[in-house]
Each structure stands twice: as C-alpha cells, then as structure tokens.
Design an enzyme around this catalytic site. Sequence first.
Site, PDB file in Angstrom:
ATOM      1  CB  THR A  58     -41.662 -21.698  42.195  1.00 32.15           C
ATOM      2  OG1 THR A  58     -42.106 -21.548  40.858  1.00 32.15           O
ATOM      3  CG2 THR A  58     -40.167 -21.425  42.288  1.00 32.15           C
ATOM      4  CG  ASP A  59     -45.949 -21.192  45.418  1.00 37.41           C
ATOM      5  OD1 ASP A  59     -45.421 -20.230  44.805  1.00 37.41           O
ATOM      6  OD2 ASP A  59     -46.170 -21.161  46.635  1.00 37.41           O
ATOM      7  CB  ALA A  60     -49.291 -19.971  41.298  1.00 37.03           C
TER       8      ALA A  60
END
Length: 132
Positions: free
Chosen positions: A15-17
Amino acid sequence: MSVFSWPVRIYWEDTDAGGVVYHANYVRFMERCRTEWLRAQGIDQFALRQATGLGFVVREMGLDFLRPARLDDELLVTLAVKERRSASMLFGQEIVRGDTTLLRATVRVACVNLDAMRPAQIPADLFRPEFL
C-alpha cells in the site's frame, strides 16, 4: 472456459501511505496468478527454460481500475484463457474482493526463445486441455 483463481491478502508493503494498494502491485498480483496457473499444470518455468530455452513474456496489457483495494483486504485474482495462438495467449484477469470487482485486465503473453528474445511456437503438448 475454465477459470483459475489465486488468493491474495494485502499487507502494508502493498500500500501507499493512505493504506490503498499501489497501482503497480495489481500487476504483480496478476503475474503471480499466471505463475501459479502454470504451476497447477505441472509447468516449472525454470525447467522449461533449461529444457527448451523458452519462456513467456508480457507483450500487451490493458488495465481497468474500478475500485481500490486496501490494507488487510482478502482478494481473489482470476485468470481465464481467452485466446491461444501459435506463439501467444490472451488472458482475461480480474481482481475481486467478495462480490466486488476491483480490476479487469487483458494480458497477452508471448512465448519467446529467451536467449534470442525472438517469438517461438508454444509446444503443442505444454498445456493440459482442462486448463484452456
């Protein structure tokens, strides 16, 4: 037409942030599904290369991102053979969460001589008929 499926769980590394799956990871999930489809037929890609010099490479890919996957989701990646030519195959792939389709893709994979990187005919007896 037979549909093959492979389960995937989403981890932080996917995932991203914001906890949403990074777009390139969907491509990785589909690649794993295609690899496991081969494995389910008893095809070892390393052994295939050693014995014949052949391998499969992605030639073309179309992706339709419909909904995001998020941290800790349990997904199912599916594969169906849409077309088989002498040196390539076209797959329809989807990534779903429950009843919700997150991504639809078409993927054309070419058979190549990996030393020359030239198209090669897919061996006629390579795939089991129930998988096509």
